[in-house]
Motif scaffolding. Structure first.
Motif, PDB file in Angstrom:
ATOM      1  N   GLN A   9       0.934  -0.984  -0.126  1.00  0.00           N
ATOM      2  CA  GLN A   9      -0.040   0.000  -0.030  1.00  0.00           C
ATOM      3  C   GLN A   9       0.619   1.294   0.117  1.00  0.00           C
ATOM      4  O   GLN A   9       0.356   2.159   0.257  1.00  0.00           O
ATOM      5  CB  GLN A   9      -0.883   0.007   1.077  1.00  0.00           C
ATOM      6  N   SER A  67     -13.246   5.956  -3.830  1.00  0.00           N
ATOM      7  CA  SER A  67     -11.981   5.626  -3.921  1.00  0.00           C
ATOM      8  C   SER A  67     -11.207   5.308  -2.624  1.00  0.00           C
ATOM      9  O   SER A  67     -10.629   4.257  -2.412  1.00  0.00           O
ATOM     10  CB  SER A  67     -11.089   6.750  -4.372  1.00  0.00           C
ATOM     11  N   TRP A  68     -11.817   6.036  -1.592  1.00  0.00           N
ATOM     12  CA  TRP A  68     -11.169   5.715  -0.183  1.00  0.00           C
ATOM     13  C   TRP A  68     -11.770   4.309   0.341  1.00  0.00           C
ATOM     14  O   TRP A  68     -11.164   3.392   0.840  1.00  0.00           O
ATOM     15  CB  TRP A  68     -11.841   6.753   0.870  1.00  0.00           C
ATOM     16  N   LEU A  69     -13.288   3.963   0.003  1.00  0.00           N
ATOM     17  CA  LEU A  69     -13.689   2.695   0.330  1.00  0.00           C
ATOM     18  C   LEU A  69     -12.950   1.383  -0.207  1.00  0.00           C
ATOM     19  O   LEU A  69     -12.694   0.530   0.184  1.00  0.00           O
ATOM     20  CB  LEU A  69     -15.120   2.754  -0.006  1.00  0.00           C
ATOM     21  N   TRP A 123      -9.671   1.629  -1.425  1.00  0.00           N
ATOM     22  CA  TRP A 123      -8.435   1.608  -0.915  1.00  0.00           C
ATOM     23  C   TRP A 123      -8.414   0.888   0.434  1.00  0.00           C
ATOM     24  O   TRP A 123      -7.589   0.013   0.746  1.00  0.00           O
ATOM     25  CB  TRP A 123      -7.701   2.905  -0.711  1.00  0.00           C
ATOM     26  N   TYR A 124      -9.551   1.153   1.191  1.00  0.00           N
ATOM     27  CA  TYR A 124      -9.677   0.539   2.664  1.00  0.00           C
ATOM     28  C   TYR A 124      -9.930  -0.926   2.488  1.00  0.00           C
ATOM     29  O   TYR A 124      -9.378  -1.761   3.245  1.00  0.00           O
ATOM     30  CB  TYR A 124     -10.824   1.263   3.139  1.00  0.00           C
ATOM     31  N   GLN A 125     -10.813  -1.277   1.637  1.00  0.00           N
ATOM     32  CA  GLN A 125     -11.086  -2.638   1.246  1.00  0.00           C
ATOM     33  C   GLN A 125      -9.805  -3.597   0.812  1.00  0.00           C
ATOM     34  O   GLN A 125      -9.661  -4.591   1.247  1.00  0.00           O
ATOM     35  CB  GLN A 125     -12.217  -2.911   0.282  1.00  0.00           C
ATOM     36  N   GLY A 161      -6.783  -2.762   1.707  1.00  0.00           N
ATOM     37  CA  GLY A 161      -5.996  -2.767   2.871  1.00  0.00           C
ATOM     38  C   GLY A 161      -6.300  -4.137   3.807  1.00  0.00           C
ATOM     39  O   GLY A 161      -5.727  -4.853   4.102  1.00  0.00           O
ATOM     40  N   LYS A 162      -7.791  -4.272   3.867  1.00  0.00           N
ATOM     41  CA  LYS A 162      -8.397  -5.160   4.624  1.00  0.00           C
ATOM     42  C   LYS A 162      -8.121  -6.610   3.907  1.00  0.00           C
ATOM     43  O   LYS A 162      -7.924  -7.947   4.693  1.00  0.00           O
ATOM     44  CB  LYS A 162      -9.834  -4.837   4.776  1.00  0.00           C
TER      45      LYS A 162
END
Length: 123
Positions: free
Chosen positions: A50, A95-97, A99-101, A103-104
């Motif tokens: 990331q 985009s934030w959602l 990128w967060y997914q 990462g998870k």
């Protein structure tokens, strides 16, 4: 009498092409980094996924999508400022959602290996 400007077809196509080109770079980079992680199974390598090497193409995808959405709204008659006021928050939030997914998913991959992501084995 009102004069309408020419719809931004060029921006529509440019946004689409930028998004597709950056998507291809993102895909290639992600596959390369996951293959490198699979060879040595290092947690440090997975956390580096990331980093800027992956974030720059992702940011390019987001910019391309934002321009594409705004140009599409302009084609349907929305004024320039309104189209970007609508498309910018939509792009930033999605985009934030994503990128967060991502990462998870990378954390899940690190903890359980590729078997943790095997959706075919779920009954």
């Amino acid at each position: 009498m009102y004069y309408y400007s020419e719809p931004p077809y060029f921006l529509l196509v440019a946004g689409l092409l930028v998004g597709m080109a950056c998507g291809s770079a993102f895909d290639t980079t992600l596959k390369q980094l996951v293959r490198e992680w699979a060879k040595n199974r290092s947690t440090r390598t997975l956390m580096n996924l990331q980093g800027t090497q992956l974030f720059v193409p992702f940011l390019g995808i987001a910019v391309g999508v934002c321009v594409f959405l705004a140009a599409g709204l302009e084609i349907f008659g929305f004024p320039f400022p309104v189209s970007y006021v609508i498309s910018l928050p939509l792009t930033v939030l999605s985009s934030w959602l994503i990128w967060y997914q991502l990462g998870k998913l990378l954390v899940q991959l690190d903890r359980g290996g590729s078997q943790a992501l095997d959706l075919d084995s779920i009954n």
